[in-house]
Design a protein around this motif. Structure first.
Motif, short mmCIF file in Angstrom:
data_model
loop_
_atom_site.label_atom_id
_atom_site.label_comp_id
_atom_site.label_asym_id
_atom_site.label_seq_id
_atom_site.Cartn_x
_atom_site.Cartn_y
_atom_site.Cartn_z
N LYS A 148 0.80 -1.23 0.00
CA LYS A 148 0.00 0.00 0.00
C LYS A 148 0.83 1.28 0.00
O LYS A 148 0.37 2.32 -0.47
N ASP A 149 2.06 1.22 0.49
CA ASP A 149 2.91 2.41 0.48
C ASP A 149 3.77 2.51 -0.79
O ASP A 149 4.53 3.47 -0.96
N GLU A 150 3.62 1.51 -1.68
CA GLU A 150 4.45 1.47 -2.89
C GLU A 150 3.71 1.99 -4.12
O GLU A 150 4.35 2.45 -5.07
N ILE A 151 2.39 1.89 -4.12
CA ILE A 151 1.65 2.29 -5.33
C ILE A 151 1.59 3.81 -5.45
O ILE A 151 1.64 4.52 -4.45
N GLN A 152 1.48 4.28 -6.69
CA GLN A 152 1.40 5.71 -6.96
C GLN A 152 -0.06 6.18 -6.91
O GLN A 152 -0.98 5.38 -6.97
N GLN A 153 -0.24 7.49 -6.86
CA GLN A 153 -1.58 8.06 -6.81
C GLN A 153 -2.37 7.71 -8.07
O GLN A 153 -3.59 7.59 -8.04
#
Length: 269
Positions: free
Chosen positions: A84-89
């Motif tokens: 979840k902290d790796e994906i982009q907006q």
């Protein structure tokens, strides 16, 4: 379409989707990323498709514009916590798990995320999938179309309301298994009457394929098409009467209801 697509999980559906995407030339192999905990499976996929592989889910999440979570439903929470902290907006999350709602994914990510929920089925492996799609409010029309183009590469796609996704599981997601049972039973009946099994399977499977095509292309009601085969006092109406006597239609209806309810239960868990 020059974006990248990533798959976390290398099961049958991921394989079918990758095959469809590459065959339709939507993306080249170097734009397709795949992760899985089993190196042998990854190596086999790379050999077959030439895609980019890694054992690291985070790497795929970082590199994918469109990220397909192709793992079992019970693994979704674990995988999302990992990435979840790796994906982009701008990353579009594609959820293909039965019973996993858009809301549950949003809650697990605990932030705004673009989610497309899809219920495909295994005939994607031969380019004849039926996929149902719904999205959350973060997904634009253009982004929805990009995802639909992917699923159109290996079959048909319909946009539906999310409250119908459990029903879609029962009527198209699970139904290939019902159809395989039907084909097997038809062939067994032929074998019982003396036909070699290989020929029996071909006759039964082609009959099912042709009948499905008649429904889709003629736009006629299935009951009307059935009536066209049933001559008065003939073999077909005799067989149809036997099926009715043994609750054929009501049993199939119950099967769809059972799969639908199971999907709902999985969602609650």
């Amino acid at each position: 379409m020059e974006k990248t697509i990533g798959f976390i999980g290398a099961g049958n559906m991921a394989k079918a989707m990758i095959g469809g995407i590459l065959q339709a030339k939507i993306l080249p192999p170097e734009k397709v990323f795949l992760s899985n905990p089993h190196k042998e499976k990854l190596e086999a996929m790379k050999k077959e498709f030439g895609v980019q592989i890694t054992l690291d889910n985070k790497e795929v999440a970082q590199r994918a514009d469109i990220l397909v979570l192709s793992v079992k439903p019970y693994l979704y929470s674990k995988v999302i916590q990992e990435i979840k902290d790796e994906i982009q907006q701008y990353t579009i999350l594609v959820n293909i798990a039965a019973g996993v709602s858009i809301e549950s994914i949003e809650q697990t990510f605990a932030k705004k995320v673009k989610v497309v929920r899809v219920m495909p089925n295994t005939p994607a492996q031969v380019g004849e999938a039926m996929s149902c799609v719904c999205v959350n409010k973060e997904v634009t029309k253009e982004e929805l179309q990009e995802v639909m183009d992917i699923f159109h590469s290996f079959g048909e796609v319909e946009v539906i309301d999310e409250n119908l996704m459990d029903v879609a599981t029962g009527v198209s997601g699970s139904s290939p298994a019902y159809v395989y049972l039907f084909i097997e039973a038809l062939a067994d009946g032929a074998v019982l009457e003396g036909m070699p099994r290989e020929k029996a399977y071909k006759l039964a499977a082609q009959a099912v394929l042709g009948s499905a095509k008649m429904v889709l292309e003629s736009k006629e009601h299935p009951a009307k098409l059935k009536d066209q085969v049933c001559s008065p006092g003939g073999t077909t109406i005799e067989a149809v009467a036997c099926l009715e006597k043994n609750y054929f239609r009501s049993t199939v209806i119950q099967a769809v209801q059972t799969a639908t309810q199971k999907s709902k239960e999985m969602g609650k868990k």
